[in-house]
Structures are given as structure tokens and as C-alpha cells.
Design a protein around this motif. Structure first.
Motif, PDB file in Angstrom:
ATOM      1  N   PRO A 112      11.996   1.148   1.807  1.00  0.00           N
ATOM      2  CA  PRO A 112      10.545   1.328   1.922  1.00  0.00           C
ATOM      3  C   PRO A 112      10.129   2.135   3.148  1.00  0.00           C
ATOM      4  O   PRO A 112       9.086   2.783   3.129  1.00  0.00           O
ATOM      5  CB  PRO A 112       9.990  -0.096   1.982  1.00  0.00           C
ATOM      6  CG  PRO A 112      11.137  -1.011   2.050  1.00  0.00           C
ATOM      7  CD  PRO A 112      12.385  -0.253   1.797  1.00  0.00           C
ATOM      8  N   ALA A 113      10.925   2.128   4.192  1.00  0.00           N
ATOM      9  CA  ALA A 113      10.576   2.906   5.384  1.00  0.00           C
ATOM     10  C   ALA A 113      10.612   4.400   5.090  1.00  0.00           C
ATOM     11  O   ALA A 113       9.883   5.179   5.697  1.00  0.00           O
ATOM     12  CB  ALA A 113      11.525   2.575   6.533  1.00  0.00           C
ATOM     13  N   VAL A 114      11.452   4.803   4.157  1.00  0.00           N
ATOM     14  CA  VAL A 114      11.515   6.210   3.742  1.00  0.00           C
ATOM     15  C   VAL A 114      10.520   6.442   2.623  1.00  0.00           C
ATOM     16  O   VAL A 114       9.765   7.406   2.627  1.00  0.00           O
ATOM     17  CB  VAL A 114      12.943   6.598   3.287  1.00  0.00           C
ATOM     18  CG1 VAL A 114      12.975   8.004   2.710  1.00  0.00           C
ATOM     19  CG2 VAL A 114      13.924   6.464   4.442  1.00  0.00           C
ATOM     20  N   ILE A 157      20.557  10.135   1.281  1.00  0.00           N
ATOM     21  CA  ILE A 157      19.453   9.760   2.173  1.00  0.00           C
ATOM     22  C   ILE A 157      19.992   9.130   3.455  1.00  0.00           C
ATOM     23  O   ILE A 157      19.410   9.289   4.526  1.00  0.00           O
ATOM     24  CB  ILE A 157      18.469   8.819   1.447  1.00  0.00           C
ATOM     25  CG1 ILE A 157      17.736   9.591   0.346  1.00  0.00           C
ATOM     26  CG2 ILE A 157      17.471   8.191   2.411  1.00  0.00           C
ATOM     27  CD1 ILE A 157      16.948   8.730  -0.610  1.00  0.00           C
ATOM     28  N   ASP A 158      21.125   8.455   3.333  1.00  0.00           N
ATOM     29  CA  ASP A 158      21.725   7.824   4.508  1.00  0.00           C
ATOM     30  C   ASP A 158      22.432   8.805   5.441  1.00  0.00           C
ATOM     31  O   ASP A 158      22.782   8.443   6.553  1.00  0.00           O
ATOM     32  CB  ASP A 158      22.710   6.726   4.095  1.00  0.00           C
ATOM     33  CG  ASP A 158      22.026   5.404   3.836  1.00  0.00           C
ATOM     34  OD1 ASP A 158      20.859   5.238   4.256  1.00  0.00           O
ATOM     35  OD2 ASP A 158      22.656   4.523   3.225  1.00  0.00           O
ATOM     36  N   THR A 186       0.835  -1.205   0.000  1.00  0.00           N
ATOM     37  CA  THR A 186       0.000   0.000   0.000  1.00  0.00           C
ATOM     38  C   THR A 186       0.865   1.249   0.000  1.00  0.00           C
ATOM     39  O   THR A 186       0.597   2.191  -0.745  1.00  0.00           O
ATOM     40  CB  THR A 186      -0.937  -0.004   1.237  1.00  0.00           C
ATOM     41  OG1 THR A 186      -1.712  -1.195   1.207  1.00  0.00           O
ATOM     42  CG2 THR A 186      -1.845   1.206   1.247  1.00  0.00           C
ATOM     43  N   ASP A 187       1.917   1.254   0.815  1.00  0.00           N
ATOM     44  CA  ASP A 187       2.831   2.390   0.857  1.00  0.00           C
ATOM     45  C   ASP A 187       3.526   2.587  -0.484  1.00  0.00           C
ATOM     46  O   ASP A 187       3.699   3.714  -0.941  1.00  0.00           O
ATOM     47  CB  ASP A 187       3.877   2.205   1.961  1.00  0.00           C
ATOM     48  CG  ASP A 187       3.282   2.265   3.354  1.00  0.00           C
ATOM     49  OD1 ASP A 187       2.134   2.737   3.509  1.00  0.00           O
ATOM     50  OD2 ASP A 187       3.972   1.823   4.297  1.00  0.00           O
ATOM     51  N   MET A 230      11.102  12.506   8.151  1.00  0.00           N
ATOM     52  CA  MET A 230      10.347  13.460   8.978  1.00  0.00           C
ATOM     53  C   MET A 230      10.529  13.164  10.465  1.00  0.00           C
ATOM     54  O   MET A 230       9.638  13.354  11.259  1.00  0.00           O
ATOM     55  CB  MET A 230       8.872  13.474   8.599  1.00  0.00           C
ATOM     56  CG  MET A 230       8.629  14.046   7.225  1.00  0.00           C
ATOM     57  SD  MET A 230       9.366  15.669   6.939  1.00  0.00           S
ATOM     58  CE  MET A 230       8.423  16.692   8.028  1.00  0.00           C
ATOM     59  N   ASN A 231      11.721  12.723  10.812  1.00  0.00           N
ATOM     60  CA  ASN A 231      12.070  12.492  12.204  1.00  0.00           C
ATOM     61  C   ASN A 231      12.649  13.800  12.737  1.00  0.00           C
ATOM     62  O   ASN A 231      13.841  14.059  12.630  1.00  0.00           O
ATOM     63  CB  ASN A 231      13.077  11.351  12.313  1.00  0.00           C
ATOM     64  CG  ASN A 231      13.396  10.998  13.744  1.00  0.00           C
ATOM     65  OD1 ASN A 231      13.300  11.845  14.627  1.00  0.00           O
ATOM     66  ND2 ASN A 231      13.784   9.758  13.964  1.00  0.00           N
ATOM     67  N   LEU A 232      11.786  14.638  13.281  1.00  0.00           N
ATOM     68  CA  LEU A 232      12.192  15.975  13.684  1.00  0.00           C
ATOM     69  C   LEU A 232      13.201  15.958  14.823  1.00  0.00           C
ATOM     70  O   LEU A 232      14.052  16.840  14.912  1.00  0.00           O
ATOM     71  CB  LEU A 232      10.971  16.808  14.048  1.00  0.00           C
ATOM     72  CG  LEU A 232       9.989  17.025  12.899  1.00  0.00           C
ATOM     73  CD1 LEU A 232       8.792  17.857  13.358  1.00  0.00           C
ATOM     74  CD2 LEU A 232      10.654  17.682  11.706  1.00  0.00           C
TER      75      LEU A 232
END
Length: 107
Positions: free
Chosen positions: A52-54, A84-85, A7-8, A95-97
Motif C-alpha cells: 500500500p505504501a507504493v 518493484i522490490d 482512501t489511498d 518517487m523517491n528521487l
């Protein structure tokens, strides 16, 4: 779970397809279905599969497009995944503030 991941991924593909025409849309190189746009789309889809988590985050297409302008597709993918890493972009795209805040203060 597999259903959530699927779905993601489907949502990411839809978002990529919406965002691509807005990525430097004023430049002829980025016309719909141009060879260059197809390369950028493949880069973004590869990121969705790779991490996929990102998944896909709005604005990622601009970074992918800039890399694709200057490198072969494979090299652009490696560079994008390395970006990204990094703590700063990884936190921004996830979006990990909390991570974003600690990354910018330690830079």
C-alpha cells in the motif's frame, strides 16, 4: 491509519481504471473488459494490497501487461513484485528521487 489506507486504495483503483484503457489500447487483446485486461487489473489491484505504501503508479500497467502476456497470472504477480522490490524500480514507483539517483549511480 486505516482511513488513509482506504482512501489511498480507492484512489489507486480509480487511477488503474483510468489507465487500463490507455495501456496498449491499440491492440485488440487490450480491449475494455477483455479477459486479458481483467487479469492485468487483478495484478495491479494485488500490488496495491501487497504494498500500500507504493500503491499504483502510472506506467505500472504497461509492465504488468507485458508480464501477463508471457506468464501465468501468479508468476506475473511474483515477477512484478520482485521488480518493484529492486532499488531502481522501487525508487521510481515510490518517487523517491534520492533513492533513484543513488541506485542509478551505483548500477
Amino acid at each position: 491509519t486505516t482511513t488513509t489506507t482506504t482512501t489511498d486504495a480507492v484512489a489507486a483503483v480509480r487511477t488503474i481504471d483510468v489507465d487500463l484503457p490507455r495501456t496498449f489500447g491499440e491492440l485488440a487483446l487490450f480491449e475494455a473488459n477483455s479477459e486479458f485486461t481483467v487479469v492485468v487489473r487483478r495484478l495491479l489491484l494485488a500490488v496495491v494490497v501487497w504494498r500500500p505504501a507504493v500503491g499504483y503508479v502510472q506506467g505500472m500497467s504497461h509492465v504488468a501487461a507485458m508480464l501477463a502476456l508471457y506468464m501465468r497470472e501468479e508468476d506475473a504477480f511474483v515477477c512484478l513484485t520482485n521488480l518493484i522490490d529492486t532499488r531502481l524500480l522501487g525508487a521510481l514507483y515510490s518517487m523517491n528521487l534520492c533513492r533513484l539517483s543513488s541506485s542509478s549511480s551505483s548500477s
